[in-house]
Design an enzyme around this catalytic site. Structure first.
Site: not given
Ligand code: NAI
Length: 261
Positions: A166
Site C-alpha cells: 500500500y
Molecule cells: P473507502 O473504502 O471508504 O472508499 C474507497 C472507494 O474506492 C469506494 O468508493 C470504492 O468503491 C472505490 N474503489 C475501490 N476499488 C475500486 C476499483 N477497483 N474501481 C473503482 N472504484 C474502486 O476508502 P476511503 O478511506 O474513502 O479511501 C479513499 C482514498 O483515500 C483511497 O485511495 C485511500 O487509499 C486513501 N486514504 C484513506 C485513508 C483513510 O484513513 N481512510 C488514509 C490515507 C489515504
C-alpha cells in the site's frame, strides 16, 4: 465585490471512488459549490444511491460502474463521461484499496498485486485518460486547462508497518503526480496530491473498532479526533477552482497535525 473563484458553476468534476468515504465527501462539496459531478465506483447499487443523494444539491450528477484496475473500462468510461458532460475540468483519482498483512514477511504476492492493480494501475489509467482528454481540449484551443488530483496517503512518507505494498503505491502516486504536473503545465493542466491521515471510512473500520488504536493513536492527532470525509470538501473545491490556478505539483496533507507531532 464578492470573491467568486470558489463558485464551480459550469465546471465538471470526476471523482473515482466517489460513492462513499473520502471520495463522497469531495464529490458532495463539489456539487454544493456548483460543479456537475461524475462518480465512478464498482458497486452499482451504491453508485445509484450516492448519485441520487448528490443530485439533491441541485446539480447534474451521474454515476458510472467502473473498475479502475481495468484499462479498457477506464478508457471507455472517460470517453463516455466527457461525452455525457461535454467536458471534464477536474479528475480526482481517489479510488483505492487498503489490503494490509499480519507482517511484511507474510505479505502474499497476491495482496501485493491486488493493491498495485487498483492503487497504482488504476491511478495511472485514470490520470492518463484524463490527460488525453485535457491535452486534446487544449490543442483544440480551449485555454481553461484542468486540475488533476491523486489521493496518496501519509503511508507514502511515513513508515507504514505491515502495509508495504500500500505504502509503495501511495509513494508512486506522488511521483506520478509531480511528473504529470511538470509535463502538462504547458497545457494549463495542474496536478496535486492529497495525503490523508487517519480518516473514519470503511477502509479504516477495523482500526476504528480497535481499543488499543483509540488509546494509542488518536490521542497523538493534535486535533484529537478521527478525520471525516467532509474534511476533504474544502480542498477538493479549492483544487477544482480557479483559486488554485497557480498551484501545481504539491503535496497537501490533511491529517489533523498527526505527521508533525
Ligand atoms: P473507502 O473504502 O471508504 O472508499 C474507497 C472507494 O474506492 C469506494 O468508493 C470504492 O468503491 C472505490 N474503489 C475501490 N476499488 C475500486 C476499483 N477497483 N474501481 C473503482 N472504484 C474502486 O476508502 P476511503 O478511506 O474513502 O479511501 C479513499 C482514498 O483515500 C483511497 O485511495 C485511500 O487509499 C486513501 N486514504 C484513506 C485513508 C483513510 O484513513 N481512510 C488514509 C490515507 C489515504
Amino acid at each position: 465585490m464578492a470573491y467568486i473563484p470558489f463558485d464551480l458553476t459550469g465546471k465538471v468534476a470526476l471523482v473515482t471512488g466517489g460513492n462513499r468515504g473520502i471520495g463522497y465527501g469531495m464529490a458532495e462539496a463539489l456539487a454544493q459549490s456548483g460543479a456537475s459531478v461524475a462518480i465512478w465506483g464498482r458497486d452499482a447499487k451504491r453508485n445509484t444511491e450516492a448519485a441520487e443523494e448528490l443530485a439533491a444539491h441541485g446539480r447534474t450528477v451521474k454515476a458510472y460502474t467502473v473498475d479502475v484496475a481495468d484499462e479498457k473500462a477506464v478508457a471507455d468510461a472517460m470517453k463516455q463521461t466527457a461525452a455525457d458532460f461535454g467536458r471534464i475540468d477536474t479528475v480526482i483519482a481517489n479510488a483505492g484499496v487498503g489490503y494490509g498483512s499480519p507482517s511484511f514477511v507474510d505479505m502474499t504476492t497476491e495482496t501485493y498485486r491486488k493493491t498495485l492493480a487498483v492503487n497504482l494501475d488504476g491511478v495511472f489509467f485514470t490520470l492518463r485518460e484524463a490527460c488525453r482528454h485535457m491535452v486534446e481540449r487544449a490543442r483544440a484551443g480551449d485555454k481553461s486547462g484542468g486540475s488533476l488530483v491523486g489521493i496518496a496517503s501519509l503511508a507514502a512518507i511515513e513508515g507504514a508497518a505491515r502495509n508495504e505494498a500500500y505504502a509503495a503505491t501511495k509513494g508512486a502516486v506522488i511521483s506520478m503526480i509531480k511528473s504529470i504536473a511538470v509535463e502538462h503545465a504547458r497545457f494549463g493542466v495542474r496536478a496535486n496530491a492529497i495525503l490523508p491521515g487517519w480518516i473514519a471510512t470503511d477502509m479504516t473500520s477495523a482500526a476504528q473498532n480497535n481499543a488499543t488504536f483509540a488509546e494509542k493513536v488518536i490521542p497523538r492527532v493534535p486535533l484529537r479526533r478521527w478525520g471525516e470525509p467532509k474534511d476533504f470538501g474544502g480542498l477538493a473545491v479549492y483544487l477544482a477552482s480557479d483559486a488554485s490556478s497557480f498551484h501545481t505539483g504539491d503535496l497537501l496533507i490533511i491529517d489533523g497535525g498527526y505527521s508533525i507531532f
